[in-house]
Design an enzyme around this catalytic site. Structure first.
Site, PDB file in Angstrom:
ATOM      1  CE1 TYR A   1      20.075 100.336 -22.790  1.00 48.55           C
ATOM      2  CE2 TYR A   1      18.287  99.027 -22.788  1.00 48.55           C
ATOM      3  CZ  TYR A   1      19.462  99.341 -22.233  1.00 48.55           C
ATOM      4  OH  TYR A   1      20.124  98.760 -21.105  1.00 48.55           O
TER       5      TYR A   1
ATOM      6  CB  SER B   1      19.836  95.674 -21.850  1.00 44.78           C
ATOM      7  OG  SER B   1      18.362  95.776 -21.762  1.00 44.78           O
TER       8      SER B   1
ATOM      9  CE1 TYR C   1      20.024 100.562  -7.685  1.00 46.51           C
ATOM     10  CE2 TYR C   1      19.102  99.931  -9.972  1.00 46.51           C
ATOM     11  CZ  TYR C   1      19.090 100.085  -8.715  1.00 46.51           C
ATOM     12  OH  TYR C   1      18.219  99.185  -8.043  1.00 46.51           O
TER      13      TYR C   1
ATOM     14  NE  ARG D   1       8.873 103.661 -21.597  1.00 43.66           N
ATOM     15  CZ  ARG D   1       9.528 103.248 -20.422  1.00 43.66           C
ATOM     16  NH1 ARG D   1       9.529 104.000 -19.507  1.00 43.66           N
ATOM     17  NH2 ARG D   1       9.983 102.003 -20.116  1.00 43.66           N
TER      18      ARG D   1
ATOM     19  CG  ASN E   1      12.554  95.593 -15.992  1.00 47.22           C
ATOM     20  OD1 ASN E   1      12.632  94.815 -16.953  1.00 47.22           O
ATOM     21  ND2 ASN E   1      11.970  96.719 -16.236  1.00 47.22           N
TER      22      ASN E   1
ATOM     23  CE  LYS F   1      23.443  98.589 -22.762  1.00 51.67           C
ATOM     24  NZ  LYS F   1      24.722  98.710 -22.080  1.00 51.67           N
TER      25      LYS F   1
HETATM   26  N1  UFG Z   1       6.388 102.490 -16.942  1.00 53.68           N
HETATM   27  C1  UFG Z   1       4.833 103.106 -16.466  1.00 53.68           C
HETATM   28  N2  UFG Z   1       5.368 104.363 -15.877  1.00 53.68           N
HETATM   29  C2  UFG Z   1       6.407 105.039 -15.708  1.00 53.68           C
HETATM   30  C3  UFG Z   1       7.417 104.348 -16.044  1.00 53.68           C
HETATM   31  C4  UFG Z   1       7.559 103.027 -16.491  1.00 53.68           C
HETATM   32  O1  UFG Z   1       4.095 102.635 -16.870  1.00 53.68           O
HETATM   33  O2  UFG Z   1       6.318 106.162 -15.039  1.00 53.68           O
HETATM   34  C5  UFG Z   1       6.127 101.198 -17.383  1.00 53.68           C
HETATM   35  C6  UFG Z   1       6.739 101.074 -18.776  1.00 53.68           C
HETATM   36  O3  UFG Z   1       6.045 101.615 -19.847  1.00 53.68           O
HETATM   37  C7  UFG Z   1       7.093  99.602 -18.697  1.00 53.68           C
HETATM   38  C8  UFG Z   1       7.317  99.294 -17.387  1.00 53.68           C
HETATM   39  O4  UFG Z   1       6.692 100.311 -16.634  1.00 53.68           O
HETATM   40  O5  UFG Z   1       6.016  98.897 -19.185  1.00 53.68           O
HETATM   41  C9  UFG Z   1       8.774  99.022 -16.998  1.00 53.68           C
HETATM   42  O6  UFG Z   1       9.514 100.404 -17.510  1.00 53.68           O
HETATM   43  P1  UFG Z   1      10.993 100.528 -16.823  1.00 53.68           P
HETATM   44  O7  UFG Z   1      11.221 102.119 -17.500  1.00 53.68           O
HETATM   45  O8  UFG Z   1      10.912 100.747 -15.280  1.00 53.68           O
HETATM   46  O9  UFG Z   1      11.861  99.759 -17.327  1.00 53.68           O
HETATM   47  P2  UFG Z   1      11.917  99.035 -18.944  1.00 53.68           P
HETATM   48  O10 UFG Z   1      11.274  97.674 -18.714  1.00 53.68           O
HETATM   49  O11 UFG Z   1      11.732  99.902 -20.134  1.00 53.68           O
HETATM   50  O12 UFG Z   1      13.508  98.962 -19.062  1.00 53.68           O
HETATM   51  C10 UFG Z   1      14.555  98.323 -17.980  1.00 53.68           C
HETATM   52  C11 UFG Z   1      15.818  99.017 -18.053  1.00 53.68           C
HETATM   53  C12 UFG Z   1      16.272  98.571 -19.308  1.00 53.68           C
HETATM   54  C13 UFG Z   1      16.358  96.947 -19.632  1.00 53.68           C
HETATM   55  C14 UFG Z   1      14.861  96.716 -19.461  1.00 53.68           C
HETATM   56  C15 UFG Z   1      15.048  94.937 -19.571  1.00 53.68           C
HETATM   57  O13 UFG Z   1      15.864 100.342 -17.995  1.00 53.68           O
HETATM   58  O14 UFG Z   1      17.686  98.888 -19.370  1.00 53.68           O
HETATM   59  O15 UFG Z   1      14.407  97.064 -17.980  1.00 53.68           O
HETATM   60  O16 UFG Z   1      13.758  94.494 -19.198  1.00 53.68           O
HETATM   61  F1  UFG Z   1      16.567  96.705 -20.850  1.00 53.68           F
END
Ligand code: UFG
Length: 330
Positions: free
Chosen positions: A139, A115, A11, A281, A168, A143
């Site tokens: 993860y 990250s 991406y 999660r 994000n 990093k």
């Molecule tokens: N979430 C849900 N439902 C889903 C998917 C995500 O509630 O189906 C929530 C997660 O629990 C979290 C939020 O949405 O609270 C954001 O989750 P993402 O998976 O979209 O992103 P993350 O914050 O976990 O991680 C992303 C990148 C990482 C980076 C991070 C930095 O994937 O590489 O942002 O903020 F490190």
């Protein structure tokens, strides 16, 4: 410059590759296509289909590379808690092989895709680069560990390095001639999943936890448009200085709760997005918001698509295009 982009079929890597080519650089993409997609590699780049562990086969002393932009790696914080050994292998062992190959070939310029996950639960918000690092996920730990390896390499072997700590990433590169966006499979990120629900590809969104210490109980994240994020990589390549390891946070300075994100998806798409509450999660920090003041001051970085609505609109445009493309008969 002649640049090797690892993970250039992914991406962020594919958007950065597009901008590098537009700026006149020569780009070789190194990608094993396990999570990347061949059709995401922009026209004009050369694709070498191989894992990062085999970087030395491309980064030979005679190949004339000026630098490396390193994206390849695994990115799902949640998954890293159940398959940590795979994350250490893919994100750390492979990256060390890349550093070895760069040293052997005399390639002394590196931009690393890091990250916000390195910070864990922040003490200070917005988070500056000087904040303590205490990752809550494997993860994030991988990093951070590679940042330490880069630091040693800059001190001992005069590498010129910049680590970019993304918050994000969202949106897509939408231009009349180009459409590049997010195609993770399986998708784990909030915005594309919410858009899939809006598009009728999933029945509902699971909301992971509503008992965090935030305004509505759901996690807070700082969203940054992929095109703005990509632009910072070109600036970082220019700013890299031998013997120096610079670190920049890339975000917006403001956060949105997961519920607010879902509301923006509903507004942009005009579709209801049914939500079902699910347990927290593992590995998720409650709130991550960046201070990007350092990147703005030192790299002259500005955000051109700054609002969450911009990002959701572009991601939605990309997803609808993809759907039409896939439904067209071959
Ligand atoms: N979430 C849900 N439902 C889903 C998917 C995500 O509630 O189906 C929530 C997660 O629990 C979290 C939020 O949405 O609270 C954001 O989750 P993402 O998976 O979209 O992103 P993350 O914050 O976990 O991680 C992303 C990148 C990482 C980076 C991070 C930095 O994937 O590489 O942002 O903020 F490190």
């Amino acid at each position: 410059m002649k640049l090797l982009v690892t993970g250039g079929a992914g991406y962020v890597g594919s958007v950065v590759t597009r901008l590098l080519l537009d700026a006149g650089h020569q780009v070789v993409v190194l990608d094993n296509l396990v999570t990347g997609h061949e059709r995401a590699v922009p026209q004009g780049a050369t694709l070498v289909r191989a894992p990062v562990q085999e970087a030395a086969t491309v980064l030979t002393p005679d190949a004339g590379f000026d630098g490396v932009v390193h994206f390849a790696g695994l990115i799902a914080a949640g998954e890293s808690m159940v398959r940590p050994e795979v994350y250490w292998h893919e994100n750390m062992t492979a990256s060390l092989a890349l550093l070895d190959a760069m040293r052997a070939a005399g390639v002394r310029r590196l931009v690393f895709s890091s990250s916000a996950a390195v910070y864990g639960d922040p003490v200070e918000v917005p988070i500056p680069e000087t904040a303590a690092t205490a990752p809550t996920s494997t993860y994030g730990a991988t990093k951070l560990a590679f940042d330490y390896a880069i630091r040693s390499e800059t001190v001992a072997h005069k590498l010129a390095a910049v680590s970019l700590r993304y918050f994000n990433v969202a949106g897509a590169l939408i231009r009349p001639d180009v459409r590049i966006g997010e195609r993770h499979d399986p998708e784990t990120h909030l915005i594309p999943i919410a858009l899939q629900v809006a598009a009728g590809k999933r029945a509902r969104l699971q909301l992971f936890g509503d008992d965090y210490p935030t305004s509505d109980g759901t996690c807070v994240r700082d969203y940054i448009h992929v095109a703005d994020l990509a632009d910072a990589h070109l600036r970082a390549l220019d700013a890299a200085t031998p013997g120096d390891h610079r670190i920049y946070n890339l975000g917006s300075g403001s956060g949105f709760t997961n519920k607010q994100v879902v509301d923006v998806v509903r507004e942009v798409t005009g579709h209801p997005v049914p939500v079902e509450l699910a347990p927290r999660r593992p590995g998720d920090p409650a709130a991550l918001v960046a201070s990007s003041a350092k990147a703005e001051a030192e790299l002259g970085w500005v955000r051109n698509r700054p609002t969450l609505r911009d990002m959701v609109e572009d991601a939605w445009t990309f997803m609808r295009d993809e759907t039409v493309m896939r439904e067209e008969p071959a």
